[in-house]
Scaffold this active site. Structure first.
Site, PDB file in Angstrom:
ATOM      1  CE  LYS A 233      61.355  15.613 -31.482  1.00  0.00           C
ATOM      2  NZ  LYS A 233      61.926  14.834 -32.546  1.00  0.00           N
TER       3      LYS A 233
ATOM      4  CE  LYS B 237      56.960  15.240 -37.696  1.00  0.00           C
ATOM      5  NZ  LYS B 237      57.867  15.146 -38.868  1.00  0.00           N
TER       6      LYS B 237
ATOM      7  CE  LYS C 177      65.648  19.500 -38.425  1.00  0.00           C
ATOM      8  NZ  LYS C 177      64.826  18.399 -38.954  1.00  0.00           N
TER       9      LYS C 177
END
Ligand code: AMP
Ligand code: TRP
Length: 339
Positions: free
Chosen positions: A202, A120, A205
């Site tokens: 992966k 992130k 969303k």
């Protein structure tokens, strides 16, 4: 009035999902699908972890909407609000309180090794805030507050579960048995659903390209279309091989989870058939599975009063359940009890 589950008579499950986007098929197959069959056997507590979502900048109106929508999805997927405690993390102040304390029992070195933090920090390089760094400590607080035995999550949360266990053990070593040390439950199939276009990543969303993921709220048409566009390989044989055939293997694990077949059975079903047929069938099977969930979700979203009630009730129960742990922690570490 709903009964507050007793802490002792059944083992406790806790898990949560961030309201940071529409739920994907990855969230469903990696996490939620494993929550449903356990509602009788365990005391289950499922949170919508809105505080966690704040580590990335959110649009306030959208965050509110997504929080409600996620609660509706929990119920639509089959979580019975009478059997499970369903609540919004920020409605129980104990999470932030315990997180602060646990921050003082967590080392910056261990936090800097977290894969999710590293990833992130790269994808949000303009906003590497302290919350992003201490995110796993808040997650540890979520879990430890309820004396949780089992945490059903997807594979990406394995490391966060390990640090939760380390923090719990460290604390218990100093102060005695304060926390239950939780176990992760990571399913064998479905724990790592990959992106449809980039099967080495992966399914997420928060992905910018919607063709990479299936949202639980995508229309049947969109679902089939997205599967038809999924990246595969040039071999033209349907067989499971994560390394050399990541695209096909991903579609196989999705199909396996959805229809409950083994990889071997799927290989047999599609022997001699082309990728086009296979993708079409996977798309249809997913669309069929999601249809009743979408209908229920639509109904629930139209009943704001009902959702508000569940939230209020869930918050009360969550507060009740966590209060005991928080009080014990405060006492053990030497905070003077409030008179
Ligand atoms: P998040 O969307 O990060 O809040 O994740 C919520 C839950 O879904 C966690 O238990 C994750 O491990 C799980 N999850 C998220 N993405 C995937 C995926 N692509 N495959 C399997 N599980 C996932
Ligand atoms: N960190 C989890 C994720 O990104 C969400 C989460 C927060 C969670 N608190 C939790 C999951 C407690 C299980 C238990 O997916």
């Amino acid at each position: 009035k709903r009964e507050v589950p007793k802490m002792k008579d059944k083992k406790i499950i806790f898990s949560g999902i961030q309201p940071s986007g529409n739920l994907t098929l990855g969230n469903y197959l990696g996490a939620i699908i494993n929550w449903i069959p356990r509602q009788d056997e365990y005391n289950c507590i499922y949170s919508i972890v809105d505080l966690h979502a704040l580590t990335v900048r959110q649009n306030p109106a959208e965050l509110r909407q997504k929080t409600r929508s996620l609660l509706a999805l929990y119920i639509a997927c089959g979580l019975d609000p009478d059997k499970n405690v369903l609540f919004v993390q920020s409605h129980n102040g104990a999470h932030a309180e315990l997180a602060w304390i646990l921050n003082c029992y967590t080392y910056t070195g261990e936090l800097s090794r977290m894969t999710q933090f590293k990833e992130k920090s790269q994808s949000h390089a303009d906003n590497i805030n302290a919350g992003l760094f201490t995110y796993p400590v808040l997650m540890a607080a979520d879990i430890l507050l309820y004396q949780t035995d089992l945490v059903p999550v997807g594979h990406d949360q394995k490391q966060h579960l390990e640090i939760t266990r380390d923090i719990a053990q460290r604390f218990n070593n100093i102060y005695g048995e304060v926390f239950t040390v939780p176990e992760a439950y990571i399913p064998e199939v479905g724990a790592r659903i990959m992106s449809l276009q980039q099967p080495e990543n992966k399914m997420s969303k928060s992905d910018e390209n919607p063709n990479n993921y299936i949202s639980l709220l995508d229309s049947p048409n969109t679902i089939v279309k997205k599967f038809k566009r999924a990246v595969t390989d040039s071999e033209r044989i349907i067989r499971y091989d994560e390394k050399d055939k990541p695209g096909i293997s991903n579609l196989m694990s999705i199909y396996a989870s959805v229809v409950g077949k083994s990889y071997k059975e799927i290989e047999e079903e599609f022997q001699g058939k082309g990728y086009g047929d296979f993708k079409q069938r996977v798309g249809e099977a997913v669309a069929e599975t999601l249809k009743p969930i979408q209908e229920k979700h639509r109904e629930l979203m139209a009943d704001k009063g009902y959702l508000d009630n569940i939230m209020k009730d869930g918050a009360e129960r969550a507060e009740n359940l966590s209060y005991r742990t928080l009080r014990k922690v405060y006492k053990k570490i030497g905070l003077v009890p409030r008179g």
